[in-house]
Design a protein around this motif. Structure first.
Motif, PDB file in Angstrom:
ATOM      1  N   ARG A   2      -2.051   0.361   4.146  1.00  0.00           N
ATOM      2  CA  ARG A   2      -0.705   0.918   4.299  1.00  0.00           C
ATOM      3  C   ARG A   2      -0.023   0.409   5.556  1.00  0.00           C
ATOM      4  O   ARG A   2       1.167   0.123   5.553  1.00  0.00           O
ATOM      5  CB  ARG A   2      -0.797   2.433   4.381  1.00  0.00           C
ATOM      6  CG  ARG A   2      -0.284   3.099   3.179  1.00  0.00           C
ATOM      7  CD  ARG A   2      -0.406   4.569   3.334  1.00  0.00           C
ATOM      8  NE  ARG A   2       0.590   5.125   2.456  1.00  0.00           N
ATOM      9  CZ  ARG A   2       0.975   6.338   2.451  1.00  0.00           C
ATOM     10  NH1 ARG A   2       0.425   7.189   3.286  1.00  0.00           N
ATOM     11  NH2 ARG A   2       1.876   6.755   1.622  1.00  0.00           N
ATOM     12  N   PHE A   3      -0.803   0.319   6.637  1.00  0.00           N
ATOM     13  CA  PHE A   3      -0.260  -0.178   7.894  1.00  0.00           C
ATOM     14  C   PHE A   3       0.270  -1.601   7.719  1.00  0.00           C
ATOM     15  O   PHE A   3       1.353  -1.933   8.182  1.00  0.00           O
ATOM     16  CB  PHE A   3      -1.336  -0.151   8.987  1.00  0.00           C
ATOM     17  CG  PHE A   3      -0.904  -0.819  10.255  1.00  0.00           C
ATOM     18  CD1 PHE A   3      -1.319  -2.105  10.552  1.00  0.00           C
ATOM     19  CD2 PHE A   3      -0.061  -0.164  11.145  1.00  0.00           C
ATOM     20  CE1 PHE A   3      -0.917  -2.723  11.719  1.00  0.00           C
ATOM     21  CE2 PHE A   3       0.341  -0.774  12.313  1.00  0.00           C
ATOM     22  CZ  PHE A   3      -0.085  -2.059  12.603  1.00  0.00           C
ATOM     23  N   SER A   5       1.326  -3.156   4.972  1.00  0.00           N
ATOM     24  CA  SER A   5       2.512  -3.239   4.128  1.00  0.00           C
ATOM     25  C   SER A   5       3.718  -2.532   4.740  1.00  0.00           C
ATOM     26  O   SER A   5       4.851  -2.950   4.519  1.00  0.00           O
ATOM     27  CB  SER A   5       2.224  -2.674   2.740  1.00  0.00           C
ATOM     28  OG  SER A   5       1.918  -1.301   2.824  1.00  0.00           O
ATOM     29  N   ARG A   6       3.511  -1.496   5.521  1.00  0.00           N
ATOM     30  CA  ARG A   6       4.635  -0.729   6.073  1.00  0.00           C
ATOM     31  C   ARG A   6       5.107  -1.238   7.428  1.00  0.00           C
ATOM     32  O   ARG A   6       6.286  -1.121   7.735  1.00  0.00           O
ATOM     33  CB  ARG A   6       4.260   0.737   6.204  1.00  0.00           C
ATOM     34  CG  ARG A   6       4.132   1.429   4.880  1.00  0.00           C
ATOM     35  CD  ARG A   6       3.904   2.868   5.112  1.00  0.00           C
ATOM     36  NE  ARG A   6       4.854   3.603   4.294  1.00  0.00           N
ATOM     37  CZ  ARG A   6       5.077   4.876   4.414  1.00  0.00           C
ATOM     38  NH1 ARG A   6       4.449   5.555   5.320  1.00  0.00           N
ATOM     39  NH2 ARG A   6       5.928   5.464   3.631  1.00  0.00           N
TER      40      ARG A   6
END
Length: 108
Positions: A2-3, A5-6
């Motif tokens: 997630r880190f 991609s975000r």
């Protein structure tokens, strides 16, 4: 994941164009320095032609420029961006390059 991609992907997408602009500015500045003779002591310097390509002016981070300042200083121009400026400007090729929180790079 997630880190990545975000945070990391948008950071890289925004950083690449800025890095390309800086690389072009530095290459032009390096070519200009090769052509220009260094000023002699006591020689007048045109600050309109001065280069300030990186934070604090040079790789040694001295924060100084050649020449003497006039007796009194005055603001001769200003520019308002659509957001705060949180980075150091780059002065090269007769322009001031600055980024703003309004997601723009300005060449003044």
């Amino acid at each position: 994941m997630r880190f990545v991609s975000r945070v990391l992907v948008p950071f890289l997408i925004l950083s690449l164009p800025i890095a390309a602009v800086i690389a072009v500015i530095l290459a032009r500045q390096k070519a200009a320095v090769r052509k220009a003779a260094p000023p002699q002591a006591g020689q007048a310097v045109s600050f309109g032609d001065s280069q300030w390509p990186i934070f604090r002016g040079n790789p040694q981070l001295t924060g100084t420029a050649p020449g003497d300042l006039p007796e009194s200083l005055a603001i001769v121009w200003s520019f308002k961006t659509g957001g705060p400026v949180r980075s150091s400007p780059v002065v090269a090729a007769g322009r001031v390059y600055v980024t703003s929180a309004d997601k723009n790079i300005y060449a003044l």
